[in-house]
Design an enzyme around this catalytic site. Sequence first.
Site, PDB file in Angstrom:
ATOM      1  N   CYS A  56       0.617  -1.258   0.091  1.00  0.00           N
ATOM      2  CA  CYS A  56      -0.005   0.181  -0.142  1.00  0.00           C
ATOM      3  C   CYS A  56       0.722   1.301   0.036  1.00  0.00           C
ATOM      4  O   CYS A  56       0.415   2.126  -0.671  1.00  0.00           O
ATOM      5  CB  CYS A  56      -1.081   0.032   1.157  1.00  0.00           C
ATOM      6  SG  CYS A  56      -0.452  -0.567   2.644  1.00  0.00           S
TER       7      CYS A  56
ATOM      8  N   ASP B  62      -2.893  -7.835  -4.247  1.00  0.00           N
ATOM      9  CA  ASP B  62      -3.167  -6.675  -3.435  1.00  0.00           C
ATOM     10  C   ASP B  62      -3.791  -5.399  -4.443  1.00  0.00           C
ATOM     11  O   ASP B  62      -3.335  -5.147  -5.403  1.00  0.00           O
ATOM     12  CB  ASP B  62      -1.716  -6.187  -2.826  1.00  0.00           C
ATOM     13  CG  ASP B  62      -2.142  -5.567  -1.487  1.00  0.00           C
ATOM     14  OD1 ASP B  62      -3.188  -5.545  -1.200  1.00  0.00           O
ATOM     15  OD2 ASP B  62      -1.091  -5.298  -0.944  1.00  0.00           O
TER      16      ASP B  62
ATOM     17  N   HIS C 120      -6.089  -1.477  -3.970  1.00  0.00           N
ATOM     18  CA  HIS C 120      -6.366  -0.246  -3.320  1.00  0.00           C
ATOM     19  C   HIS C 120      -7.292   0.536  -3.895  1.00  0.00           C
ATOM     20  O   HIS C 120      -6.979   0.709  -5.303  1.00  0.00           O
ATOM     21  CB  HIS C 120      -5.224   0.169  -2.828  1.00  0.00           C
ATOM     22  CG  HIS C 120      -4.320  -0.435  -1.839  1.00  0.00           C
ATOM     23  ND1 HIS C 120      -3.117  -1.290  -2.541  1.00  0.00           N
ATOM     24  CD2 HIS C 120      -4.088  -0.604  -0.556  1.00  0.00           C
ATOM     25  CE1 HIS C 120      -2.500  -1.899  -1.317  1.00  0.00           C
ATOM     26  NE2 HIS C 120      -3.133  -1.644  -0.377  1.00  0.00           N
TER      27      HIS C 120
ATOM     28  N   ARG D  64       7.536 -11.113   5.133  1.00  0.00           N
ATOM     29  CA  ARG D  64       7.164 -10.935   6.451  1.00  0.00           C
ATOM     30  C   ARG D  64       8.038 -11.927   7.439  1.00  0.00           C
ATOM     31  O   ARG D  64       8.024 -13.330   7.217  1.00  0.00           O
ATOM     32  CB  ARG D  64       5.725 -11.269   6.591  1.00  0.00           C
ATOM     33  CG  ARG D  64       4.958  -9.925   6.022  1.00  0.00           C
ATOM     34  CD  ARG D  64       3.600 -10.084   6.256  1.00  0.00           C
ATOM     35  NE  ARG D  64       2.855  -9.101   5.347  1.00  0.00           N
ATOM     36  CZ  ARG D  64       1.575  -8.894   5.198  1.00  0.00           C
ATOM     37  NH1 ARG D  64       0.618  -9.899   5.799  1.00  0.00           N
ATOM     38  NH2 ARG D  64       1.084  -7.739   4.338  1.00  0.00           N
TER      39      ARG D  64
ATOM     40  N   LYS E 190     -11.638  -3.868   9.341  1.00  0.00           N
ATOM     41  CA  LYS E 190     -11.771  -4.704   8.212  1.00  0.00           C
ATOM     42  C   LYS E 190     -12.948  -5.574   8.380  1.00  0.00           C
ATOM     43  O   LYS E 190     -13.271  -6.054   9.683  1.00  0.00           O
ATOM     44  CB  LYS E 190     -10.349  -5.379   8.073  1.00  0.00           C
ATOM     45  CG  LYS E 190     -10.190  -6.240   9.233  1.00  0.00           C
ATOM     46  CD  LYS E 190      -8.958  -7.185   8.881  1.00  0.00           C
ATOM     47  CE  LYS E 190      -8.708  -8.331   9.860  1.00  0.00           C
ATOM     48  NZ  LYS E 190      -7.175  -9.092   9.818  1.00  0.00           N
TER      49      LYS E 190
ATOM     50  N   GLN F 233       0.896 -11.518  -3.134  1.00  0.00           N
ATOM     51  CA  GLN F 233      -0.287 -10.970  -2.883  1.00  0.00           C
ATOM     52  C   GLN F 233      -1.146 -10.416  -3.957  1.00  0.00           C
ATOM     53  O   GLN F 233      -0.443  -9.697  -4.567  1.00  0.00           O
ATOM     54  CB  GLN F 233      -0.480  -9.806  -1.790  1.00  0.00           C
ATOM     55  CG  GLN F 233       0.239 -10.549  -0.460  1.00  0.00           C
ATOM     56  CD  GLN F 233      -0.049  -9.212   0.644  1.00  0.00           C
ATOM     57  OE1 GLN F 233       0.043  -8.093   0.492  1.00  0.00           O
ATOM     58  NE2 GLN F 233      -0.714  -9.675   1.885  1.00  0.00           N
TER      59      GLN F 233
ATOM     60  N   HIS G  19      -8.271  -0.871   1.403  1.00  0.00           N
ATOM     61  CA  HIS G  19      -7.490  -2.229   0.879  1.00  0.00           C
ATOM     62  C   HIS G  19      -8.374  -3.554   0.667  1.00  0.00           C
ATOM     63  O   HIS G  19      -9.517  -3.707   1.376  1.00  0.00           O
ATOM     64  CB  HIS G  19      -6.470  -2.468   1.916  1.00  0.00           C
ATOM     65  CG  HIS G  19      -5.769  -1.359   2.644  1.00  0.00           C
ATOM     66  ND1 HIS G  19      -4.392  -1.247   2.495  1.00  0.00           N
ATOM     67  CD2 HIS G  19      -6.142  -0.358   3.323  1.00  0.00           C
ATOM     68  CE1 HIS G  19      -3.902  -0.195   3.058  1.00  0.00           C
ATOM     69  NE2 HIS G  19      -4.811   0.397   3.563  1.00  0.00           N
TER      70      HIS G  19
END
Length: 656
Positions: free
Chosen positions: A346, A395, A397, A375, A481, A393, A529
């Site tokens: 992000c 991912d 946004h 991670r 979330k 991911q 997200h």
Amino acid sequence: MTVNVVVNDEAREVEPGTKAWQLFADDPDVVAARIDGDLRDLSVELAGGQRVEPVAIDSPDGLDILRHSTAHVMAQAVQELFPDARLGIGPPIADGFYYDFDVAEPFVPEDLAKIETRMRKIVKEGQKFSRREVDDDAARVELADEPYKLELIGLKSDTDAAEGASVEVGDGGLSIYDNLKRDGSLAWKDLCRGPHLPTTKRIPAFALMRSAAAYWRGDERNKQLQRIYGTAWESKEALEQHQHRIEEAQRRDHRRLGNELDLYSFPDEIGSGMAVFHPKGGVIKREMEDYVRRRHLEEGFDYVGTPHISKDGLFHTSGHLPYYADTMFPPMEMENAEYRLKAMNCPMHNLIYRSRQRSYRELPLRFFEFGSVYRYEKSGVVHGLTRVRAMTQDDSHSYVTPEQAPAEVEHLLTFVTGLLRDFGLDDYYFELSTRDDAKPDKFIGSDEQWETATAVLETAARTFGVDLVPDPGGAAFYGPKISVQARDAIGRTWQMSTIQYDFNQPAADRFNLEYVAADGTRQQPVMIHSAKFGSIERFIGVLVEHYAGAFPPWLAPVQAVGIPVAERHVDYLRTLGQRLKGAGIRFEVDDSDERMQKKIRTAQTQKVPLMLIVGDNDVENDAVSFRYRSGEQENGVAVDEAVTRILEAIATKSQV
């Protein structure tokens, strides 16, 4: 004189000194009571004006109490058999419990058998769980021989300092539970907040599962303890069903199947939590990537790309440091600056948004990428593909005006639930994660921002008519979330897609994201997200276990295999294979020296969904014997029909 209480919404008069158990004496399934919202032992004395609700042993709260009580029985048995064992922490967990012990030698299976036998003796004795409150100094005197308990007393205002500590200490006073024999003498005691069952005899069914090493307080710098895992259930039948589910889960274990089906591996030379995908696993990964890339484009997302590393100042700007510092890899020193492997995408997407002035006419503006993130998961929690250190991911946004946020959340929920259905995960519920008001230092933003964001997510989720389960305290530091919790083929729940409302990163003191509104003013967008797979690696691991490796044709690494009855039929199958491959079908011919029946068994072992068997009659009639993975077979199917069937199975994402 009597006092009034409300029992299951019904007002009742009771004598002073009445215990909770007296209200439910006729119901043997009641093991505790919820009094004014707090779980309490049945031995608690009632006061006037209280609301009292029974807690049944087969309810979620009842099972936690049963399992925590069984953990105490296990710890008592351990210390009776191993007097030098020192106690760690013993909380209930999903489907069971554990307790940590400091012992001279690791437990072996024979030890667990002895412990379980001693536990059955304690259960049969019907020892009473008796609670008493103590102050800190008294607790330290009583538990002077338990160094880990003494440490917990010093941490009681910070239960996050140790996994499971909240079952033993917390804000307020301390309590100790005595296990009392029938003559009232003390059998054993432990620091605990409770509640517990009335007696050990109320434990219907339990079993010890395994032992493992565990660092004290989950910190690798601390001493390694021995953890014993167990399970407890409301009946012997429920225990047997659970044990059957465990056997089924072992049969479906994605680590074992990944090796047997040649999908992926975890080489030591690369490092813990980092998978490599073999050609067959690469097919599944590519199909998933192609699918989700196409679906994002269809849903109005723009594809972007960002690097794997960044100066760590970027993560200070986003607010992730120091909140996520423990789960990020250490910084690298280069050119007088510190760089980090990115743990999230992000912040870089925000830089793309900020690269030029934005107008309200562009919003919603949606960015998407396959972002590789890293991670630093602790070695004790790394698990196959479902808990990794290197992941990809899907991912995305969405940057929207505050007014657009509700519709965007609905749009994303429609997207993610459709995706899960396409992958065969159509049994799910939503979980709404909110902040913990008691821990304001772990979250940022005003009360108004949190209330607005939470209301947007909750309202959107409820329009889907799906169960919405609260998860207080589970939010990210920057906003609430929704996570989609999907149940697999054997009823286990997995967190899959997530949607998060972020009012933090666009703020002026972060990335200072703006758009020019219709009236010419500069306004701050809302950032939402969303990750559909979460991580592709984890999603593959879940799918392997959901399907037990038997993927539907559209995902199967090999969609059909040709099996000749004799060697003279191989050329016919190779010619057919050219046609199938030309139609985009993943097809192989088994031209090995094995007999036909062995080739069929091999295809079934490799979980190939479709088999095309060819003999003399098939060659003569331009046909095949069409065999399904289930063993169902139809002979004399024309080649054109066979091709049509395979393509239809792929297009409809059917499970054969």
